[in-house]
Write a protein that holds these residues in place. Structure first.
Motif, mmCIF file in Angstrom:
data_model
loop_
_atom_site.group_PDB
_atom_site.id
_atom_site.type_symbol
_atom_site.label_atom_id
_atom_site.label_comp_id
_atom_site.label_asym_id
_atom_site.label_seq_id
_atom_site.Cartn_x
_atom_site.Cartn_y
_atom_site.Cartn_z
ATOM 1 N N LEU A 84 0.842 -1.188 0.000
ATOM 2 C CA LEU A 84 0.000 0.000 0.000
ATOM 3 C C LEU A 84 0.882 1.246 0.000
ATOM 4 C CD1 LEU A 84 -2.538 -1.174 2.729
ATOM 5 C CD2 LEU A 84 -3.040 -0.918 0.291
ATOM 6 N N ALA A 85 0.257 2.380 -0.156
ATOM 7 C CA ALA A 85 0.975 3.649 -0.056
ATOM 8 C C ALA A 85 0.224 4.550 0.902
ATOM 9 C CB ALA A 85 1.111 4.304 -1.425
ATOM 10 N N GLY A 86 0.963 5.380 1.598
ATOM 11 C CA GLY A 86 0.361 6.374 2.480
ATOM 12 C C GLY A 86 0.591 7.761 1.909
ATOM 13 N N LYS A 87 -0.430 8.599 1.896
ATOM 14 C CA LYS A 87 -0.315 9.943 1.327
ATOM 15 C C LYS A 87 -0.599 10.997 2.389
ATOM 16 C CE LYS A 87 -2.116 12.905 -2.379
ATOM 17 N NZ LYS A 87 -3.024 12.972 -3.549
ATOM 18 N N PHE A 88 0.390 11.841 2.665
ATOM 19 C CA PHE A 88 0.238 12.976 3.572
ATOM 20 C C PHE A 88 -0.067 14.218 2.734
ATOM 21 C CE2 PHE A 88 3.152 10.067 5.722
ATOM 22 C CZ PHE A 88 2.578 9.955 6.970
ATOM 23 N N GLN A 89 -0.944 15.061 3.218
ATOM 24 C CA GLN A 89 -1.356 16.226 2.451
ATOM 25 C C GLN A 89 -0.217 17.227 2.283
ATOM 26 O OE1 GLN A 89 -4.317 16.264 0.976
ATOM 27 N NE2 GLN A 89 -3.837 18.161 -0.091
ATOM 28 N N LEU A 90 0.505 17.510 3.369
ATOM 29 C CA LEU A 90 1.554 18.529 3.310
ATOM 30 C C LEU A 90 2.962 17.951 3.495
ATOM 31 C CD1 LEU A 90 -0.193 21.330 5.410
ATOM 32 C CD2 LEU A 90 -0.078 21.123 2.921
ATOM 33 N N LEU A 115 10.125 5.871 2.401
ATOM 34 C CA LEU A 115 9.627 7.086 1.773
ATOM 35 C C LEU A 115 9.734 7.008 0.256
ATOM 36 C CD1 LEU A 115 11.103 9.855 4.106
ATOM 37 C CD2 LEU A 115 8.716 9.157 3.914
ATOM 38 N N LEU A 116 8.638 7.352 -0.424
ATOM 39 C CA LEU A 116 8.668 7.514 -1.875
ATOM 40 C C LEU A 116 9.072 8.937 -2.233
ATOM 41 C CD1 LEU A 116 5.419 5.603 -2.917
ATOM 42 C CD2 LEU A 116 7.770 4.918 -3.380
ATOM 43 N N ASP A 117 8.549 9.890 -1.463
ATOM 44 C CA ASP A 117 8.935 11.302 -1.564
ATOM 45 C C ASP A 117 8.490 11.979 -0.281
ATOM 46 O OD1 ASP A 117 6.148 11.849 -1.806
ATOM 47 O OD2 ASP A 117 6.241 11.764 -3.986
ATOM 48 N N GLY A 118 8.475 13.287 -0.263
ATOM 49 C CA GLY A 118 8.155 14.002 0.967
ATOM 50 C C GLY A 118 6.738 13.817 1.461
ATOM 51 N N ARG A 119 5.841 13.356 0.597
ATOM 52 C CA ARG A 119 4.434 13.213 0.990
ATOM 53 C C ARG A 119 3.904 11.791 0.878
ATOM 54 N NH1 ARG A 119 0.267 15.638 -1.322
ATOM 55 N NH2 ARG A 119 1.127 15.713 -3.420
ATOM 56 N N HIS A 120 4.703 10.869 0.370
ATOM 57 C CA HIS A 120 4.208 9.510 0.138
ATOM 58 C C HIS A 120 5.091 8.466 0.795
ATOM 59 C CE1 HIS A 120 2.223 11.776 -3.110
ATOM 60 N NE2 HIS A 120 1.269 10.868 -3.015
ATOM 61 N N LYS A 148 -3.642 9.321 4.241
ATOM 62 C CA LYS A 148 -4.603 8.568 3.446
ATOM 63 C C LYS A 148 -3.963 7.262 2.988
ATOM 64 C CE LYS A 148 -7.590 9.107 -0.624
ATOM 65 N NZ LYS A 148 -7.947 10.021 -1.749
ATOM 66 N N ILE A 149 -4.693 6.150 3.131
ATOM 67 C CA ILE A 149 -4.202 4.850 2.699
ATOM 68 C C ILE A 149 -4.696 4.604 1.276
ATOM 69 C CG2 ILE A 149 -4.109 2.382 3.179
ATOM 70 C CD1 ILE A 149 -2.867 4.054 5.366
ATOM 71 N N ILE A 150 -3.771 4.408 0.341
ATOM 72 C CA ILE A 150 -4.151 4.212 -1.046
ATOM 73 C C ILE A 150 -3.487 2.958 -1.607
ATOM 74 C CG2 ILE A 150 -4.653 6.618 -1.551
ATOM 75 C CD1 ILE A 150 -1.904 6.998 -2.596
ATOM 76 N N LYS A 151 -4.035 2.465 -2.693
ATOM 77 C CA LYS A 151 -3.547 1.258 -3.342
ATOM 78 C C LYS A 151 -2.254 1.548 -4.101
ATOM 79 C CE LYS A 151 -4.121 -2.915 -5.395
ATOM 80 N NZ LYS A 151 -4.258 -4.214 -4.712
ATOM 81 N N TRP A 152 -1.247 0.681 -3.914
ATOM 82 C CA TRP A 152 -0.025 0.777 -4.711
ATOM 83 C C TRP A 152 -0.107 -0.231 -5.844
ATOM 84 C CZ3 TRP A 152 3.667 -2.725 -6.180
ATOM 85 C CH2 TRP A 152 4.809 -2.192 -6.783
ATOM 86 N N THR A 153 0.272 0.190 -7.032
ATOM 87 C CA THR A 153 0.319 -0.695 -8.184
ATOM 88 C C THR A 153 1.659 -0.498 -8.883
ATOM 89 O OG1 THR A 153 -0.678 0.956 -9.646
ATOM 90 C CG2 THR A 153 -2.182 -0.551 -8.510
ATOM 91 N N ASP A 157 1.599 6.330 -9.576
ATOM 92 C CA ASP A 157 2.060 7.694 -9.826
ATOM 93 C C ASP A 157 1.623 8.554 -8.647
ATOM 94 O OD1 ASP A 157 2.584 10.280 -10.631
ATOM 95 O OD2 ASP A 157 1.761 10.022 -12.651
ATOM 96 N N PRO A 158 2.574 9.030 -7.826
ATOM 97 C CA PRO A 158 2.207 9.835 -6.652
ATOM 98 C C PRO A 158 1.386 11.073 -6.996
ATOM 99 C CG PRO A 158 4.512 9.186 -6.537
ATOM 100 C CD PRO A 158 4.026 8.816 -7.905
ATOM 101 N N GLY A 159 1.482 11.539 -8.231
ATOM 102 C CA GLY A 159 0.769 12.749 -8.615
ATOM 103 C C GLY A 159 -0.663 12.515 -9.054
ATOM 104 N N LYS A 160 -1.093 11.252 -9.116
ATOM 105 C CA LYS A 160 -2.444 10.938 -9.563
ATOM 106 C C LYS A 160 -3.207 10.164 -8.495
ATOM 107 C CE LYS A 160 -1.173 10.685 -14.469
ATOM 108 N NZ LYS A 160 -1.145 9.808 -15.678
ATOM 109 N N GLU A 161 -4.514 10.374 -8.465
ATOM 110 C CA GLU A 161 -5.350 9.614 -7.548
ATOM 111 C C GLU A 161 -5.529 8.199 -8.081
ATOM 112 O OE1 GLU A 161 -6.786 10.344 -4.512
ATOM 113 O OE2 GLU A 161 -5.453 12.091 -4.617
#
Length: 235
Positions: A84-90, A115-120, A148-153, A157-161
């Protein structure tokens, strides 16, 4: 006699799984001075300079190519299917706080975060139960910061929902015999990948309506009717 469960705490909830718990991880190096070189993959019984794990290079359309068999690619994908991936807003909190939070979840299988980047955040889980339980939450709060818990595939793409999300489905008028978990999760397979049922469904406290949460690709056509039963008898 089965006891009631409180779905909000997830403390007693589990999900039947064909995979069970994946074996303990041996990938983490405990001694950071020890480096792993390609020679470590060599078969000591093979002739010198050959390796069953290191493939010869190929060529595709005039450029260098590294080829894997379909079986090898499937095996590589199998190892990360509960990711899975976790997404932080800021931005994410301090990593020691993030790791402390994940330790508090008491996963039954191995897990890794990075960490994938500063927010993921990338969340790798070894057990299907842990994957389903965490994805079903949709979001968690870590040190006052929502993630936010989101599906990793593979094409994440961290920039897309993401298109795959947890959804609740209502099953109005479901006959009482089908309120058993194995029946509900089989029905859930027609809707997506089953994650959990709610407490009233598990406890048969609301026999007029069953609810099941599944992960589903929201780009798929809406599904309102499915056949349940045998080929000769059902509804």
């Amino acid at each position: 006699m089965a006891s009631s469960i409180d779905i909000s705490t997830n403390s007693q909830w589990t999900k039947a799984t064909y995979a069970g718990v994946v074996g303990k991880s041996t990938e983490i190096l405990q001694d950071y001075d020890h480096l792993v070189f390609p020679q470590e993959f060599y078969d000591p019984t093979a002739r010198k300079g050959s390796s069953p794990c290191i493939h010869p290079l190929g060529s595709k359309e005039g450029e260098t190519a590294v080829y894997f068999t379909t079986k090898e690619i499937d095996a590589l994908k199998e190892e990360v299917k509960f990711t899975l991936a976790g997404k932080f807003q800021l931005g994410h909190p301090k990593m020691e706080l993030v790791r402390s939070f994940f330790e508090s979840l008491k996963f039954i299988g191995n897990w890794k975060i990075g960490l994938l980047d500063g927010r993921h955040l990338l969340i790798q889980l070894a057990a299907e139960e842990d994957y389903a339980r965490l994805f079903a939450k949709k979001s968690v709060n870590i040190a006052g910061t929502n993630m936010k818990i989101i599906k990793w595939t593979l094409g994440f793409d961290p920039g897309k929902e993401p298109f795959v999300v947890p959804l609740w489905f209502k099953l109005p008028g479901l006959p009482l015999p089908y309120f058993k978990l194995n029946a509900l999760f089989n029905i859930g397979r027609a809707l997506g990948t089953p994650l959990r049922v709610d407490a009233p469904t598990y406890n048969k406290a609301r026999p007029s309506l069953a609810r099941i949460q599944v992960e589903r690709d929201i780009t798929l056509p809406e599904l309102k009717r499915i056949w349940i039963g045998s080929d000769a008898e059902g509804f």
